[in-house]
Design a protein around this motif. Structure first.
Motif, PDB file in Angstrom:
ATOM      1  N   PRO A  61       0.897  -1.257   0.118  1.00 46.32           N
ATOM      2  CA  PRO A  61      -0.006   0.121  -0.158  1.00 46.32           C
ATOM      3  C   PRO A  61       0.894   1.203  -0.070  1.00 46.32           C
ATOM      4  CG  PRO A  61       0.087  -1.080   2.132  1.00 46.32           C
ATOM      5  CD  PRO A  61       0.783  -1.910   0.968  1.00 46.32           C
ATOM      6  N   VAL A  62       1.843   1.206   0.697  1.00 48.68           N
ATOM      7  CA  VAL A  62       2.836   2.428   0.705  1.00 48.68           C
ATOM      8  C   VAL A  62       3.289   2.703  -0.773  1.00 48.68           C
ATOM      9  CG1 VAL A  62       4.955   3.203   1.605  1.00 48.68           C
ATOM     10  CG2 VAL A  62       3.477   1.898   2.969  1.00 48.68           C
ATOM     11  N   LEU A  63       3.977   1.837  -1.467  1.00 44.75           N
ATOM     12  CA  LEU A  63       4.413   1.867  -2.974  1.00 44.75           C
ATOM     13  C   LEU A  63       3.104   2.343  -3.732  1.00 44.75           C
ATOM     14  CD1 LEU A  63       6.485  -1.278  -3.012  1.00 44.75           C
ATOM     15  CD2 LEU A  63       7.188   1.092  -2.643  1.00 44.75           C
ATOM     16  N   LEU A  64       2.126   1.761  -3.539  1.00 47.25           N
ATOM     17  CA  LEU A  64       0.858   2.228  -4.459  1.00 47.25           C
ATOM     18  C   LEU A  64       0.383   3.791  -4.118  1.00 47.25           C
ATOM     19  CD1 LEU A  64      -1.385  -1.012  -4.261  1.00 47.25           C
ATOM     20  CD2 LEU A  64       0.039   0.003  -6.057  1.00 47.25           C
ATOM     21  N   MET A  65       0.666   4.108  -2.821  1.00 47.16           N
ATOM     22  CA  MET A  65       0.376   5.377  -2.460  1.00 47.16           C
ATOM     23  C   MET A  65       1.474   6.311  -3.089  1.00 47.16           C
ATOM     24  SD  MET A  65      -1.165   5.313   1.406  1.00 47.16           S
ATOM     25  CE  MET A  65      -1.900   3.818   1.753  1.00 47.16           C
ATOM     26  N   LEU A  66       2.683   6.150  -3.148  1.00 50.61           N
ATOM     27  CA  LEU A  66       3.766   6.699  -3.547  1.00 50.61           C
ATOM     28  C   LEU A  66       3.480   7.106  -5.384  1.00 50.61           C
ATOM     29  CD1 LEU A  66       6.973   5.432  -1.990  1.00 50.61           C
ATOM     30  CD2 LEU A  66       6.026   7.646  -1.904  1.00 50.61           C
ATOM     31  N   LEU A  67       3.195   5.854  -5.815  1.00 49.91           N
ATOM     32  CA  LEU A  67       2.656   6.100  -7.255  1.00 49.91           C
ATOM     33  C   LEU A  67       1.700   6.950  -7.450  1.00 49.91           C
ATOM     34  CD1 LEU A  67       2.966   2.246  -8.660  1.00 49.91           C
ATOM     35  CD2 LEU A  67       4.444   4.224  -9.086  1.00 49.91           C
ATOM     36  N   GLY A  68       0.601   6.807  -6.627  1.00 50.33           N
ATOM     37  CA  GLY A  68      -0.407   7.975  -6.939  1.00 50.33           C
ATOM     38  C   GLY A  68      -0.045   9.322  -6.728  1.00 50.33           C
ATOM     39  N   SER A  69       0.982   9.701  -5.827  1.00 50.47           N
ATOM     40  CA  SER A  69       1.754  10.906  -5.543  1.00 50.47           C
ATOM     41  C   SER A  69       2.230  11.325  -6.446  1.00 50.47           C
ATOM     42  CB  SER A  69       2.274  11.039  -4.215  1.00 50.47           C
ATOM     43  OG  SER A  69       1.610  10.638  -2.931  1.00 50.47           O
ATOM     44  N   ALA A  70       2.923  10.407  -7.235  1.00 50.19           N
ATOM     45  CA  ALA A  70       3.926  10.972  -8.366  1.00 50.19           C
ATOM     46  C   ALA A  70       3.157  10.904  -9.630  1.00 50.19           C
ATOM     47  CB  ALA A  70       5.024   9.776  -8.293  1.00 50.19           C
ATOM     48  N   ALA A  71       1.940  10.575  -9.618  1.00 47.45           N
ATOM     49  CA  ALA A  71       1.380  10.413 -10.834  1.00 47.45           C
ATOM     50  C   ALA A  71       1.372  11.560 -11.944  1.00 47.45           C
ATOM     51  CB  ALA A  71      -0.188  10.208 -10.703  1.00 47.45           C
ATOM     52  N   ASP A  72       1.320  12.845 -11.689  1.00 49.64           N
ATOM     53  CA  ASP A  72       1.279  13.962 -12.295  1.00 49.64           C
ATOM     54  C   ASP A  72       2.669  14.013 -12.774  1.00 49.64           C
ATOM     55  OD1 ASP A  72      -1.505  14.262 -11.935  1.00 49.64           O
ATOM     56  OD2 ASP A  72      -1.134  15.635 -10.218  1.00 49.64           O
ATOM     57  N   LEU A  73       3.731  13.665 -12.138  1.00 46.85           N
ATOM     58  CA  LEU A  73       4.937  13.996 -12.694  1.00 46.85           C
ATOM     59  C   LEU A  73       5.415  13.206 -13.757  1.00 46.85           C
ATOM     60  CD1 LEU A  73       6.928  14.037  -8.988  1.00 46.85           C
ATOM     61  CD2 LEU A  73       6.027  16.061 -10.506  1.00 46.85           C
ATOM     62  N   VAL A  74       4.706  11.793 -13.701  1.00 50.04           N
ATOM     63  CA  VAL A  74       5.170  10.759 -14.743  1.00 50.04           C
ATOM     64  C   VAL A  74       4.251  10.647 -16.005  1.00 50.04           C
ATOM     65  CG1 VAL A  74       6.670   9.618 -13.118  1.00 50.04           C
ATOM     66  CG2 VAL A  74       4.045   8.810 -13.177  1.00 50.04           C
ATOM     67  N   THR A  75       3.125  11.070 -15.451  1.00 53.43           N
ATOM     68  CA  THR A  75       1.942  11.108 -16.673  1.00 53.43           C
ATOM     69  C   THR A  75       1.305  12.368 -16.708  1.00 53.43           C
ATOM     70  OG1 THR A  75       0.380  10.175 -15.090  1.00 53.43           O
ATOM     71  CG2 THR A  75       1.640   8.558 -16.277  1.00 53.43           C
ATOM     72  N   PRO A  76       0.495  12.843 -18.272  1.00 57.82           N
ATOM     73  CA  PRO A  76      -0.006  13.944 -18.219  1.00 57.82           C
ATOM     74  C   PRO A  76      -1.130  13.947 -17.466  1.00 57.82           C
ATOM     75  CG  PRO A  76       0.633  12.699 -20.507  1.00 57.82           C
ATOM     76  CD  PRO A  76       0.693  11.824 -19.351  1.00 57.82           C
ATOM     77  N   PRO A  77      -1.386  15.071 -16.882  1.00 57.21           N
ATOM     78  CA  PRO A  77      -2.794  14.979 -15.831  1.00 57.21           C
ATOM     79  C   PRO A  77      -3.972  15.018 -16.887  1.00 57.21           C
ATOM     80  CG  PRO A  77      -1.137  16.563 -15.390  1.00 57.21           C
ATOM     81  CD  PRO A  77      -0.609  15.966 -16.542  1.00 57.21           C
ATOM     82  N   GLY A  78      -4.790  13.994 -16.401  1.00 57.62           N
ATOM     83  CA  GLY A  78      -6.225  13.895 -16.812  1.00 57.62           C
ATOM     84  C   GLY A  78      -6.066  12.587 -18.049  1.00 57.62           C
ATOM     85  N   SER A  79      -4.801  11.983 -18.335  1.00 58.28           N
ATOM     86  CA  SER A  79      -4.777  10.967 -19.311  1.00 58.28           C
ATOM     87  C   SER A  79      -5.185   9.787 -18.570  1.00 58.28           C
ATOM     88  CB  SER A  79      -3.382  10.769 -19.843  1.00 58.28           C
ATOM     89  OG  SER A  79      -2.650  10.483 -18.368  1.00 58.28           O
ATOM     90  N   MET A  80      -5.491   8.638 -19.335  1.00 55.61           N
ATOM     91  CA  MET A  80      -6.027   7.423 -18.672  1.00 55.61           C
ATOM     92  C   MET A  80      -4.959   6.729 -17.737  1.00 55.61           C
ATOM     93  SD  MET A  80      -8.412   5.074 -18.709  1.00 55.61           S
ATOM     94  CE  MET A  80      -9.432   5.546 -20.203  1.00 55.61           C
ATOM     95  N   PRO A  81      -3.653   6.830 -18.108  1.00 52.33           N
ATOM     96  CA  PRO A  81      -2.597   6.131 -17.010  1.00 52.33           C
ATOM     97  C   PRO A  81      -2.593   7.180 -15.626  1.00 52.33           C
ATOM     98  CG  PRO A  81      -1.640   6.392 -19.223  1.00 52.33           C
ATOM     99  CD  PRO A  81      -3.035   7.027 -19.434  1.00 52.33           C
ATOM    100  N   ASN A  82      -2.827   8.479 -15.869  1.00 55.67           N
ATOM    101  CA  ASN A  82      -2.789   9.225 -14.797  1.00 55.67           C
ATOM    102  C   ASN A  82      -3.917   9.067 -13.922  1.00 55.67           C
ATOM    103  OD1 ASN A  82      -3.902  12.343 -13.623  1.00 55.67           O
ATOM    104  ND2 ASN A  82      -1.402  12.200 -13.660  1.00 55.67           N
ATOM    105  N   THR A  83      -5.102   8.935 -14.668  1.00 56.57           N
ATOM    106  CA  THR A  83      -6.390   8.457 -13.791  1.00 56.57           C
ATOM    107  C   THR A  83      -6.199   6.998 -12.965  1.00 56.57           C
ATOM    108  OG1 THR A  83      -7.567   9.640 -15.393  1.00 56.57           O
ATOM    109  CG2 THR A  83      -8.877   8.028 -13.775  1.00 56.57           C
ATOM    110  N   ALA A  84      -5.663   6.263 -13.543  1.00 56.10           N
ATOM    111  CA  ALA A  84      -5.368   4.677 -13.159  1.00 56.10           C
ATOM    112  C   ALA A  84      -4.464   4.840 -11.962  1.00 56.10           C
ATOM    113  CB  ALA A  84      -4.812   3.802 -14.266  1.00 56.10           C
ATOM    114  N   LEU A  85      -3.255   5.473 -12.145  1.00 55.99           N
ATOM    115  CA  LEU A  85      -2.243   5.709 -11.008  1.00 55.99           C
ATOM    116  C   LEU A  85      -2.955   6.434  -9.821  1.00 55.99           C
ATOM    117  CD1 LEU A  85       1.112   6.784 -12.995  1.00 55.99           C
ATOM    118  CD2 LEU A  85       0.385   4.675 -11.898  1.00 55.99           C
ATOM    119  N   HIS A  86      -3.668   7.619 -10.035  1.00 58.63           N
ATOM    120  CA  HIS A  86      -4.445   8.177  -8.980  1.00 58.63           C
ATOM    121  C   HIS A  86      -5.511   7.178  -8.210  1.00 58.63           C
ATOM    122  CE1 HIS A  86      -2.983  12.073  -8.820  1.00 58.63           C
ATOM    123  NE2 HIS A  86      -2.864  12.466 -10.063  1.00 58.63           N
ATOM    124  N   PHE A  87      -5.971   6.434  -8.962  1.00 56.18           N
ATOM    125  CA  PHE A  87      -6.864   5.428  -8.519  1.00 56.18           C
ATOM    126  C   PHE A  87      -6.222   4.317  -7.680  1.00 56.18           C
ATOM    127  CE2 PHE A  87      -9.292   1.259  -8.726  1.00 56.18           C
ATOM    128  CZ  PHE A  87     -10.380   1.580  -8.178  1.00 56.18           C
TER     129      PHE A  87
END
Length: 447
Positions: free
Chosen positions: A239-265
């Motif tokens: 869960p810690v690693l998944l939350m880190l992925l969510g926190s870094a979503a906007d840095l590694v994927t374009p905001p609003g994109s499908m991968p970005n939404t998936a990482l935030h989820f």
């Protein structure tokens, strides 16, 4: 509402809770409900509005915390029954030595606490604390308090927690420098409020047997072939690693994109814990030889002792909401803002007042930074980064009874209300006071 009346009502309410639960042994949930509603009525709220306010506060807190506690308890149960918690305990004992267990748990708390909320980190690590204490014959408080203190320090003083991010924006502080000074200042605070204070207070606290929840993490039929250390650690860290992925979503994927939404989820607290818990059903359950029926029994059985914890956490949220909606919180905060003190002290003081009035450290930090932030913009000579740290330190002060963490600590560790005040409330106050002192000292060199 006059400040004197507000302070008197808040003091009387807190005193009544301590007296009725500690001295007269009344059910703590009933006491919190009655005192909360009576407080609001005495402050001038109509009875129906007082009831609605309590329900709203309790529901808001439980909407998140109940899911976290339930999933964290299931994950902890799987760790215990599979022998995973024992595997980690044995490894930590071998590496750190039994005499340094407190310090090892502090370091673990600092690392786990970086990306997760206090409540999440606590439910992830408390099974390990129970197992370590039992394995090494170490008093539970010597293991659990350093861990909890470290989680609280990172929650309040080190980004990327949501409240610290709000404070960063309000004070226009630099994220990198805030993290650097948060680690430099927070580490000795965690040491003093954690292992050092735990060693002092533990001989003065007598626990009457084990808490009901501790029994859920003490399997008598644990398999002899414990899961590998790496497998167990990765399950806890999932869960810690998944939350880190969510926190870094906007840095590694374009905001609003499908991968970005998936990482935030998947990085959402509830979803990350859910995925990790389901993962544990396989790697610590089916893969270890447990049947589906046995796993179902484990995950159903372990939820029983969490019922009172959830009720108390919800009642604490209702108590805090009554303080806000009745105007008691605002009246006390206005007094703090009106005090003519240095900005670091003002930010800390406002955060302390909101913490006592609202209970939530996140609310205290975001509210205090929102109030003091505009003042800082018209002032000079005060480091924005230190303002973030001072506000965060004040936001955890006193460990009040309208904070979910107070009841979580009390019930998990099997403490009385008085013992929880002597241990957890003092730990939180030490973090707050030391945080302010260290920030004031650092301000002599940082501008």
């Amino acid at each position: 509402m006059s400040p004197i009346l507000a302070i008197s009502l808040a003091t009387a309410a807190i005193g009544a809770v301590v007296l009725l639960i500690g001295r007269y042994k009344l059910n703590p949930f009933i006491v919190l409900v009655c005192v909360s509603i009576l407080l609001a009525i005495c402050a001038g709220m109509p009875p129906q509005k007082a009831i609605a306010s309590f329900e709203e506060g309790a529901g808001h807190v439980l909407g998140h915390i109940a899911t976290v506690i339930a999933l964290g308890t299931m994950l902890g149960k799987m760790l215990a029954e599979s022998g995973g918690a024992d595997q980690i305990a044995l490894t930590i004992t071998r590496l750190a030595g039994e005499k340094r267990i407190s310090w090892a748990m502090m370091v673990i708390g600092l690392l786990i606490g970086l990306p997760v909320f206090f409540e999440v980190g606590f439910v992830l690590l408390i099974p390990l604390a129970f197992t370590l204490a039992r394995r090494t014959s170490t008093p539970l408080l010597l293991v659990a308090l350093p861990m909890a203190a470290a989680l609280s320090v990172t929650h309040a003083m080190v980004p990327p927690h949501p409240a610290t991010l709000l404070a960063l924006a309000a004070y226009h502080a630099d994220t990198g420098r805030t993290i650097f000074w948060g680690v430099i200042i927070g580490t000795p605070i965690a040491a003093l409020a954690g292992p050092v204070y735990a060693r002092f207070i533990t001989p003065h606290i007598r626990l009457e047997g084990e808490a009901a929840l501790a029994e859920q993490f003490a399997s008598k039929d644990r398999p002899t072939d414990m899961p590998p250390f790496l497998t167990t650690v990765l399950t806890i860290l999932a869960p810690v690693l998944l939350m880190l992925l969510g926190s870094a979503a906007d840095l590694v994927t374009p905001p609003g994109s499908m991968p970005n939404t998936a990482l935030h989820f998947v990085g959402n607290t509830d979803i990350a814990l859910l995925l990790a818990t389901v993962l544990s059903f396989y790697v610590l359950g089916l893969a270890r030889g447990f049947s589906r029926e046995t796993i179902l029994h484990f995950t159903t059985e372990c939820l029983g002792p969490t019922a009172l914890i959830m009720l108390l956490v919800g009642a604490g949220g209702g108590f805090g909401r009554e303080l806000i909606d009745s105007g008691v919180s605002k009246a006390i905060t206005d007094v703090a803002v009106g005090a003519h003190v240095p900005l670091l002290v003002l930010a800390w003081l406002v955060a302390v007042v909101v913490r006592v009035a609202a209970g939530s450290a996140t609310v205290a930090m975001s509210t205090a930074s929102g109030i003091v932030g505009p003042i800082l913009l018209h002032s000079h000579g005060t480091s924005p980064e230190l303002m973030v740290l001072a506000t965060g330190a004040g936001s955890v002060a006193l460990g009040p009874m309208n904070d979910a963490g107070f009841w979580q600590i009390k019930e998990y560790l099997g403490l009385t209300v008085g013992q929880a005040i002597k241990t957890w409330s003092v730990v939180e106050t030490l973090i707050a006071v030391l945080g302010l002192v260290f920030c004031l000292l650092a301000s002599l060199f940082i501008h």
